[in-house]
Every structure is written in C-alpha cells, then in structure tokens.
Design a protein around this motif. Structure first.
Motif, PDB file in Angstrom:
ATOM      1  N   PRO A   1       8.837  -0.660  -4.647  1.00  0.00           N
ATOM      2  CA  PRO A   1       8.552  -2.104  -4.599  1.00  0.00           C
ATOM      3  C   PRO A   1       9.054  -2.807  -5.856  1.00  0.00           C
ATOM      4  O   PRO A   1       9.195  -2.209  -6.919  1.00  0.00           O
ATOM      5  N   ARG A   2       9.337  -4.085  -5.688  1.00  0.00           N
ATOM      6  CA  ARG A   2       9.755  -4.880  -6.846  1.00  0.00           C
ATOM      7  C   ARG A   2       8.589  -5.068  -7.820  1.00  0.00           C
ATOM      8  O   ARG A   2       8.806  -5.190  -9.018  1.00  0.00           O
ATOM      9  N   ASP A   3       7.365  -5.128  -7.262  1.00  0.00           N
ATOM     10  CA  ASP A   3       6.178  -5.262  -8.107  1.00  0.00           C
ATOM     11  C   ASP A   3       5.631  -3.869  -8.390  1.00  0.00           C
ATOM     12  O   ASP A   3       5.104  -3.203  -7.491  1.00  0.00           O
ATOM     13  N   PRO A   4       5.762  -3.387  -9.630  1.00  0.00           N
ATOM     14  CA  PRO A   4       5.267  -2.027  -9.918  1.00  0.00           C
ATOM     15  C   PRO A   4       3.753  -1.889  -9.802  1.00  0.00           C
ATOM     16  O   PRO A   4       3.232  -0.779  -9.722  1.00  0.00           O
ATOM     17  N   GLN A   5       3.047  -3.019  -9.789  1.00  0.00           N
ATOM     18  CA  GLN A   5       1.584  -2.960  -9.680  1.00  0.00           C
ATOM     19  C   GLN A   5       1.118  -2.766  -8.242  1.00  0.00           C
ATOM     20  O   GLN A   5      -0.054  -2.494  -8.008  1.00  0.00           O
ATOM     21  N   LEU A   6       2.023  -2.938  -7.297  1.00  0.00           N
ATOM     22  CA  LEU A   6       1.631  -2.815  -5.889  1.00  0.00           C
ATOM     23  C   LEU A   6       1.515  -1.336  -5.508  1.00  0.00           C
ATOM     24  O   LEU A   6       2.484  -0.587  -5.624  1.00  0.00           O
ATOM     25  N   PRO A   7       0.323  -0.909  -5.081  1.00  0.00           N
ATOM     26  CA  PRO A   7       0.126   0.520  -4.720  1.00  0.00           C
ATOM     27  C   PRO A   7       0.705   0.802  -3.333  1.00  0.00           C
ATOM     28  O   PRO A   7      -0.038   1.043  -2.374  1.00  0.00           O
ATOM     29  N   LEU A   8       2.030   0.740  -3.230  1.00  0.00           N
ATOM     30  CA  LEU A   8       2.669   0.856  -1.919  1.00  0.00           C
ATOM     31  C   LEU A   8       2.376   2.188  -1.249  1.00  0.00           C
ATOM     32  O   LEU A   8       2.195   2.267  -0.038  1.00  0.00           O
ATOM     33  N   ALA A   9       2.319   3.262  -2.047  1.00  0.00           N
ATOM     34  CA  ALA A   9       2.117   4.591  -1.458  1.00  0.00           C
ATOM     35  C   ALA A   9       0.789   4.710  -0.753  1.00  0.00           C
ATOM     36  O   ALA A   9       0.622   5.557   0.134  1.00  0.00           O
ATOM     37  N   SER A  10      -0.185   3.885  -1.117  1.00  0.00           N
ATOM     38  CA  SER A  10      -1.507   3.963  -0.479  1.00  0.00           C
ATOM     39  C   SER A  10      -1.688   2.900   0.585  1.00  0.00           C
ATOM     40  O   SER A  10      -2.729   2.867   1.232  1.00  0.00           O
ATOM     41  N   LEU A  11      -0.684   2.041   0.762  1.00  0.00           N
ATOM     42  CA  LEU A  11      -0.829   0.968   1.744  1.00  0.00           C
ATOM     43  C   LEU A  11      -0.172   1.314   3.074  1.00  0.00           C
ATOM     44  O   LEU A  11      -0.828   1.257   4.119  1.00  0.00           O
ATOM     45  N   VAL A  12       1.116   1.653   3.054  1.00  0.00           N
ATOM     46  CA  VAL A  12       1.845   1.875   4.294  1.00  0.00           C
ATOM     47  C   VAL A  12       2.688   3.138   4.180  1.00  0.00           C
ATOM     48  O   VAL A  12       2.977   3.612   3.083  1.00  0.00           O
ATOM     49  N   SER A  13       3.072   3.653   5.328  1.00  0.00           N
ATOM     50  CA  SER A  13       4.028   4.756   5.422  1.00  0.00           C
ATOM     51  C   SER A  13       4.951   4.469   6.593  1.00  0.00           C
ATOM     52  O   SER A  13       4.653   3.618   7.440  1.00  0.00           O
ATOM     53  N   ILE A  14       6.084   5.176   6.634  1.00  0.00           N
ATOM     54  CA  ILE A  14       7.068   4.953   7.690  1.00  0.00           C
ATOM     55  C   ILE A  14       7.500   6.284   8.274  1.00  0.00           C
ATOM     56  O   ILE A  14       7.617   7.292   7.566  1.00  0.00           O
ATOM     57  N   ASN A  15       7.691   6.306   9.577  1.00  0.00           N
ATOM     58  CA  ASN A  15       8.228   7.484  10.251  1.00  0.00           C
ATOM     59  C   ASN A  15       9.732   7.518  10.014  1.00  0.00           C
ATOM     60  O   ASN A  15      10.454   6.591  10.365  1.00  0.00           O
ATOM     61  N   ALA A  16      10.202   8.590   9.381  1.00  0.00           N
ATOM     62  CA  ALA A  16      11.607   8.659   8.989  1.00  0.00           C
ATOM     63  C   ALA A  16      12.542   8.685  10.186  1.00  0.00           C
ATOM     64  O   ALA A  16      13.725   8.352  10.057  1.00  0.00           O
ATOM     65  N   ASP A  17      12.059   9.076  11.352  1.00  0.00           N
ATOM     66  CA  ASP A  17      12.939   9.224  12.519  1.00  0.00           C
ATOM     67  C   ASP A  17      13.046   7.969  13.363  1.00  0.00           C
ATOM     68  O   ASP A  17      14.127   7.658  13.867  1.00  0.00           O
ATOM     69  N   ASN A  18      11.927   7.237  13.543  1.00  0.00           N
ATOM     70  CA  ASN A  18      11.955   6.095  14.459  1.00  0.00           C
ATOM     71  C   ASN A  18      11.613   4.769  13.806  1.00  0.00           C
ATOM     72  O   ASN A  18      11.620   3.735  14.471  1.00  0.00           O
ATOM     73  N   GLY A  19      11.305   4.743  12.504  1.00  0.00           N
ATOM     74  CA  GLY A  19      11.074   3.484  11.813  1.00  0.00           C
ATOM     75  C   GLY A  19       9.719   2.858  12.075  1.00  0.00           C
ATOM     76  O   GLY A  19       9.520   1.676  11.763  1.00  0.00           O
ATOM     77  N   GLN A  20       8.749   3.608  12.616  1.00  0.00           N
ATOM     78  CA  GLN A  20       7.426   3.053  12.848  1.00  0.00           C
ATOM     79  C   GLN A  20       6.651   2.987  11.534  1.00  0.00           C
ATOM     80  O   GLN A  20       6.622   3.939  10.762  1.00  0.00           O
ATOM     81  N   LEU A  21       6.007   1.829  11.300  1.00  0.00           N
ATOM     82  CA  LEU A  21       5.233   1.603  10.090  1.00  0.00           C
ATOM     83  C   LEU A  21       3.744   1.754  10.398  1.00  0.00           C
ATOM     84  O   LEU A  21       3.257   1.281  11.442  1.00  0.00           O
ATOM     85  N   PHE A  22       3.020   2.395   9.485  1.00  0.00           N
ATOM     86  CA  PHE A  22       1.600   2.661   9.661  1.00  0.00           C
ATOM     87  C   PHE A  22       0.850   2.187   8.421  1.00  0.00           C
ATOM     88  O   PHE A  22       1.335   2.350   7.283  1.00  0.00           O
ATOM     89  N   ALA A  23      -0.333   1.587   8.658  1.00  0.00           N
ATOM     90  CA  ALA A  23      -1.233   1.241   7.550  1.00  0.00           C
ATOM     91  C   ALA A  23      -2.049   2.478   7.201  1.00  0.00           C
ATOM     92  O   ALA A  23      -2.723   3.065   8.060  1.00  0.00           O
ATOM     93  N   LEU A  24      -1.988   2.880   5.922  1.00  0.00           N
ATOM     94  CA  LEU A  24      -2.641   4.128   5.513  1.00  0.00           C
ATOM     95  C   LEU A  24      -4.145   3.961   5.320  1.00  0.00           C
ATOM     96  O   LEU A  24      -4.890   4.936   5.438  1.00  0.00           O
ATOM     97  N   ARG A  25      -4.585   2.758   5.009  1.00  0.00           N
ATOM     98  CA  ARG A  25      -6.024   2.553   4.782  1.00  0.00           C
ATOM     99  C   ARG A  25      -6.412   1.199   5.337  1.00  0.00           C
ATOM    100  O   ARG A  25      -5.568   0.387   5.724  1.00  0.00           O
ATOM    101  N   SER A  26      -7.710   0.970   5.351  1.00  0.00           N
ATOM    102  CA  SER A  26      -8.231  -0.299   5.827  1.00  0.00           C
ATOM    103  C   SER A  26      -7.900  -1.390   4.818  1.00  0.00           C
ATOM    104  O   SER A  26      -8.098  -1.224   3.610  1.00  0.00           O
TER     105      SER A  26
END
Length: 795
Positions: free
Chosen positions: A492-517
């Motif tokens: 992310p452009r903002d280093p303070q954004l905890p991207l790894a704990s927010l979303v993930s992506i399926n490397a094969d089909n591009g589906q995005l998932f929310a990792l937490r509430s």
C-alpha cells in the motif's frame, strides 16, 4: 576427374546476408565430377566436404541434402565422411541416349544457414554395345549394265555408344566385283557405300551373297554383321530422283495419330515397270520410328505419339526404288514443336514448422520449381497472395525462399495459409499451386490488462471473516503460459494501513476476501493496489486500484450528551411559573456514532409526571412548555425522554429530566426530590426557610461570578484561544457547542463547568449565561449559533 571448386562463404546467422551470398554463388562455376558408366553402386565419386572446403561433420550439422532434377536419386552422401557415392549403377545410354556429353546435374542444399552449391557428374562412355544392323539381310538389285565405279548405298549399323566407341569402319567379305567405302555424315556418324569395281554379267552370275561388317573404335573393338544379297537384273538405266534431297518439316508434339507429316515425291524417266517408284523408309536415326510412309503416294504419317521433352528432332531417310531395282534417296528432317502440355512442378526442400512473432526477416520455406517445356512454355513465375506479410525471393536458379516481410503478430493472426502459385508463360498458361500452413509461435509481448483501471467494492461493516467482497479480472492476449495470469496484492501507498490483516486475494481467479470484520466507525474506506502478472519469460504485469467502501450498519445506539447520565444526582431544570406556552425548558443533546439515516435522531416524551404540561420537539430535542403554568401545577416534575435513531432496526436511549417550577429565579434552589422529602419530614418549615435564603444568595452570587467569568473568558479566548478560567480547586470549564447539523435544527452554545465544591459534584449546563425575559415572560438564550466541540471524548 575434372573439378571446379568455389570458396565456401563464412557461416552467417543473418538470413538476409545468407541470401546475398547464395545469389553470389549462383553466378560461380559448378563443381564437376566425371566417372565411367556402369560403375558399381556404392563406388566412391569424390569427397564433397573437402571439395567445398567444409569441416568434417559440418554436412550433418547443417542438414546437407542432395537435390536432383526429377527427384530421382542417383547419388548418396555420407554425412560423417563427406564422401559422395553412387546410389546405383548408372547406364549412360539410358540416362542420356545419344546426348554427348552426358552430364547429370544436382545441387547440394545446406540448411542453417541456407546455402546452395551447383555440381554435376559427367558419365563417360564405355564400349559396352556392339554395332547392330536393323535388317538381317540387305537386297540389292543391280542391272548388269551398271558401269564400274557406280556407288550403291547400304544401311548403317546402330551402335548405342558414342564417340570412338560407336561405328568407325565398314568392311565386306572378299569378292571380285565390290568393295565398301566408309563415309562420314554431317552429324559425325559413318555410313557404308558399296562401290562396283568390275562390271556384272547376269549370264555369268545372277546373284552374289556378301557379308557386311561394322566395326566400332573401342578397345577391343566390337562388330556386327549383316548379309548383302545382290541380284543382277536387266538394264534399267534411269534411277528415281527425288524432287528435294532434303525435306524440312515441323510437327506439333500433340498432333493426333495418323496426321500427315509430309509427302515426298521421286521421278523415274524409265517407262513401264522401270518407271514405277516404290517408297520405303530407308533409314532413321532411332531404332523405332513413330512414322510410316505410303509406298505408293509417298505420304509420311504419324503412328506414335510425340513427346518434345523426350525427342525433339527426327531424321528419316526415304528410298524410292523403281521396278528395275534402281533407287534414289532423300532425307526428311522432322522438328517436333513444343506445346505447353506440362504444368510446372514445385518441390519443397525446407519448411519451418512455426515462426516466432516479432522476429525480423525469417526464412519460412525453401523450394524449387521446374517445367520440362521449352521457351515461354518452360519459363515460370512464382507468386503468393498479396495480402500476406510474406515475400518470395529467388535465390539460386529455380530455387526460391519464402521469408517474412515484417515482424508477425500472433495476437492479430496466429496462422497463415499461404498458396504458392507457379505458372508458366505458355499459351494457354498452366499452373501448379501448393498450399502451406505457417503457424506463428507466441512471444510474451502483452501484459495482462484489467477490465477496469479502478474497481469500487462495497462491504457492510460487521461482516463475517473470509467474506468474498468482489472480483478483479485481467486478461492477457498471449497464449499458453504467457497468458496465465496470477493476481497479488501490492504494497500500500500508506505504510500505516494494515493491508495484510484487511483483505486477501486468490492468486488464480482474482477474488478478494475480507480477512476480518470491518468497523465503519473505525475505517470508512481504504484503497488496495492489485497486480496481475503473466508467467512468460520475462514476466509482464499491470496493476489496478481497488477502492473498498465500508457501508455503515446500525450498530451504535444514540448517546445522550445532556443531560449527562453518569449515575450521580440528576440535573434539575428551573422553570418560572410565569413562563408562557412554548417556553424552552431545556434541550436534550444526543449523538449517534453511525452515519446517514442510521444517525438521524428523533425525540419522544415517553412519560411525564403531569401529561400535557411539557412537550419534546421530535427533531431537535427541545423540551418546551405546552401551556401556561398555574398554581395548581405540581412543583416538581419528572420527564422520561426517548432518543431513537432511524436505522433498521432502530436503536434508542432514554434520559430522565427533573423540572422544578419556581416563582421567578429569586426562589432558592431546591434539593432533589428524595432528599427534600427526607428533610421535610424532619422540620418542614425550617427547611423551607433555609433553602429559600440559601437559594437567593447563591443564585445571585453565582450569576455575578458567571457573568464576570464569561466576559473574561471571551476576551482572553479571542486573544489567545484559551478556555474558561475557574478558581483554584474547581474543575476546568468547557464551552459545548451543538450545531444545527444532524438532528438539531439550530445552533446552541452551552458553558459546562464541573464544580468541586458542590455537594453532589453536579454536571451543569448553565442554559442562559444571563437570563433575559421578554415582556411576555418567555426566556431567551443569548449567544446561540456556535459549533459543537467534542470535549468529552465522545464520537
């Protein structure tokens, strides 16, 4: 062995230079080898690699091949040693007939890079054929009146050999009347003539039998014989004479059978049987003649189909014989005229299975063309379709290379069907077509492309973990592994954004998932950069921006700011009995942590001590009198106000207000209802007096101090931006502004102070800093329309 070597060009990788070198070599002399005919198969002809200046093994690595006219294999090439060997025993008479010299042409084709060498093999004749006469016996009818020195023509013997190995001399058996003279024809061939040495006498000898022998010049010489029978006849002193000694005619090779070629004519001055001429085919150049002559009319007609490509000329000798045995002779030279009866032939030498895209000029195919016809009938032109990115380039004699005109693009067209058309210049034109398929192999020259440069995804807060929130999609125009797309999240452009704990992506089909509430109140939106990379070498990639909007859910109940519900004694609002209807008693201030309609608040009076006396405005929480107050109304009133948001389902909070009716603000402040009741039971009269005196004094003193303090705070605040100053031992004061935004229709300003000296530690909103009554008795607030500053740590 006669050999002419050419310098071998240095190896080039660039096809264009190779073609130039090939064109240069096309003008150089050919390599010529010579060997006798009938040599056994497998015999060594020459070391081709050495003669061409190539290294041992280079023929194999460069894919050397021998190309023959007519595709008949006569020689074989040993790739390991470079030796050129005979594939089979060669018969010069079969391959070349009477052609001298007998030369067999072939080409050496080298691939990688493409290179041509012209070579030929000359077959030398050996004396392997004996002379042969076509007739076992020749009959000559010679009048007895013939004078010595008369010459009689004899038929020649056929010898398939050439040069010195063909017939060189004729002899005749010993006799007293004749001898044979050997003469040369214009084409170099020898023929016999019988010369009369001594006059004949039919009465002495009516018939003579002689043996004619033909000898060739071989070592040792070969011979052939035939019988010559001579009949002596009575006097016939005029021999037939042809009108022409040489007839020259032309005939088309596609002439039908029994076509008239020419009519010959001879005259005999004799009369009767001696003047009747009979025509016969006396001698021809070939063993079998495709002609026949009418012995009466002298017409020569076609009996077999002609083929210009096999035999182009015929020399036919015609004899005219009268009834007395005298004869004359003429020659008919027949030229076969070529017609365009052979379509061109195309022989593919090299064909590439695929051609990579984006490559410069590349050789796709190498082929040769041939046409056995002659003249314009044998001249050929090659062409391909005009709308293709390919070119035909002539290289060596009748060899062509098919090359790319410009770099190919597989994404525009992955396959080409190329039709090579070879046509001659004859009339009518004949043509041959050969179709090849060229496949363009893929190169990783296209990066994945997202369907959108920016994606906007919406997810409602309080979602379940691992929730699928959306899909990004990228496509790659390449093929195979070059088109397989892998998705990933970029830093992310903002280093303070905890991207790894927010979303993930399926490397094969591009589906995005929310990792937490997600919590709307903590994070309303965030941006994610998504990368798409292919699996080419090197890999190409692109990126897209994904904007995730968190949608609010009604998960926060309204929170009441005033009156503060902190478990201590509630705040009591004072209302003069002289207040008119609509008098502003107080204002319930509340906020909601949600947004949108979830934060729209409405107010409702649920319960009151005396219904109908007070009312709450639904939109701004103002508590006002509903009618004029009377002496009969109770002094103390308890109001329960409900604050409810507009969410689905709605959430609510309630607050309790205590209202005390007083006869003007000089009336002392009364304690809380439960405390006052307890004191009243002890000594009601004394309590009332004390309370009245204390209230009047305290109210006056507090009002004066508050007035002075507010004025001083405003002056110092305007200069330094500071807050309210309070005496030592008190809690600092704050100005609480509530704007008209949200649930409030107007802006209000309140000064809030926590007094440490109060027995109840009361949190008070001093509603009017200085109360002012209108002539009608209604209270008006001073200094409204300010902004609410969140000084209490609430949202």
């Amino acid at each position: 062995m006669e050999t002419a070597l050419t310098k071998t060009p240095q190896k080039r990788q660039v096809i264009f230079l190779a073609i130039l070198l090939l064109l240069w070599e096309a003008g150089s002399d050919a390599i010529r080898y010579s060997m006798p005919e009938e040599t056994e198969s497998g015999s060594f002809v020459a070391n081709l690699a050495k003669d061409l200046g190539l290294r041992v093994g280079e023929l194999a690595t460069r894919g050397a091949r021998i190309h023959y006219k007519g595709n008949r294999q006569l020689l074989q090439l040993d790739m390991e040693t470079g030796n050129l060997l005979l594939y089979e025993k060669l018969d010069r008479e079969v391959l070349c007939a009477a052609t001298d010299p007998c030369i067999l042409y072939f080409q050496l084709l080298l691939e990688n890079p493409v290179q041509f060498f012209q070579a030929d093999l000359q077959l030398t004749d050996i004396n392997d054929h004996s002379p042969e006469f076509l007739d076992k016996e020749m009959l000559l009818k010679i009048p007895e009146s013939v004078q010595p020195g008369t010459i009689f023509p004899l038929k020649i013997a056929q010898d398939l050999d050439i040069g010195i190995n063909t017939v060189q001399n004729y002899t005749i058996s010993s006799n007293s009347h004749f001898h044979v003279v050997t003469r040369n024809r214009g084409d170099g061939r020898k023929y016999p003539e019988l010369l009369l040495d001594k006059a004949l006498d039919r009465e002495e000898q009516s018939e003579l039998r002689l043996t004619l022998t033909a000898l060739d010049g071989g070592a040792p010489p070969r011979s052939g014989t035939t019988a010559v029978r001579i009949e002596v006849v009575d006097i016939n002193d005029n021999a037939p004479e042809f009108l022409q000694s040489l007839y020259e005619v032309q005939i088309l090779e596609n002439s039908p059978l029994n076509s008239l070629v020419v009519a010959v004519s001879a005259q005999d001055l004799d009369e009767g049987a001696y003047g009747n001429v009979v025509y016969t085919l006396f001698q021809g150049d070939e063993v079998t003649q495709p002609f026949v002559i009418d012995e009466i009319t002298g017409e020569i007609r076609l009996t077999k189909a002609l083929d210009f490509e096999a035999t182009r000329h015929y020399n036919v000798e015609i004899a005219g014989t009268d009834g007395g045995g005298l004869s004359g002779k003429c020659t008919v030279a027949i030229e076969v005229v070529d017609v365009n009866d052979n379509a061109p032939e195309l022989t593919m030498s090299t064909l590439a299975s695929s051609t990579p895209e984006n490559s410069p000029e590349t050789v796709v195919a190498v082929f040769s063309v041939s046409d056995p016809d002659s003249g314009d009938n044998g001249r050929m032109v090659c062409s391909i379709q005009n709308d293709l990115p390919f070119l035909l380039k002539p290289t060596f004699k009748n060899f062509y290379t098919l090359v790319t005109e410009r770099p190919l693009d597989r994404e525009s067209q992955a396959e080409y069907n190329i039709t090579i058309t070879v046509s001659d210049l004859g009339t009518p034109r004949l043509q041959t077509q050969h179709t090849i398929t060229v496949t363009v192999s893929d190169v990783n020259d296209n990066a994945p492309a997202f369907s959108q440069t920016t994606y906007t995804l919406r997810v409602r807060e309080n979602n379940s973990p691992a929730l699928h929130i959306g899909t990004v999609s990228a496509t790659d125009r390449d093929a195979g592994a070059n088109a397989q797309v892998t998705y990933s999240l970029l830093p992310p452009r903002d280093p303070q954004l905890p991207l790894a704990s927010l979303v993930s992506i399926n490397a094969d089909n591009g589906q995005l998932f929310a990792l937490r509430s997600l919590d709307y109140e903590a994070l309303q939106a965030f941006e994610v950069r998504v990368g798409a990379a292919d699996r080419g070498s090197p890999a190409l990639s692109s990126q897209a921006l994904v904007r995730v909007l968190v949608l609010d859910d009604n998960d926060n109940a309204p929170f009441v700011l005033y009156p503060l519900q902190n478990g201590s004694a509630p705040c009591t609002e004072l209302v003069p009995r002289a207040a008119e209807a609509g008098y502003l008693v107080t204002k319930v201030v509340a906020v909601d942590g949600d947004s949108g309609q979830n934060a729209w608040l409405s107010f409702q009076l649920l319960k009151a001590t005396e219904p109908g006396l007070f009312g709450v405005w639904a939109h701004n929480g103002e508590v006002r009198t509903a009618r004029l107050l009377s002496e009969r109304d109770a002094v103390r009133h308890r109001l329960l106000v409900l604050v409810k948001d507009n969410g689905e389902p709605p959430l609510s909070a309630s607050v309790t207000l205590h209202v005390l009716l007083v006869d003007g603000f000089s009336q002392p402040y009364l304690p809380l209802p439960d405390v006052a009741a307890a004191e009243a039971r002890a000594d009601p009269l004394t309590v009332y007096l004390v309370i009245a005196l204390a209230s009047v004094s305290s109210l006056f003193l507090c009002s004066a101090l508050a007035f002075v303090a507010v004025r001083l705070c405003r002056r110092s605040g305007a200069a330094s931006g500071g807050g309210c100053a309070v005496p030592e031992g008190h809690f600092p004061g704050h100005l609480v502004d509530v704007s008209g935004a949200g649930t409030l229709s107007q802006s209000y300003q309140y000064e809030v102070c926590l007094t440490g000296g109060s027995g109840t530690s009361e949190f008070k909103f001093l509603k009017p800093v200085i109360p002012k009554f209108s002539p009608h008795g209604a209270g008006e607030e001073i200094e409204e329309s300010t902004t609410f500053r969140n000084s209490f740590g609430f949202n």
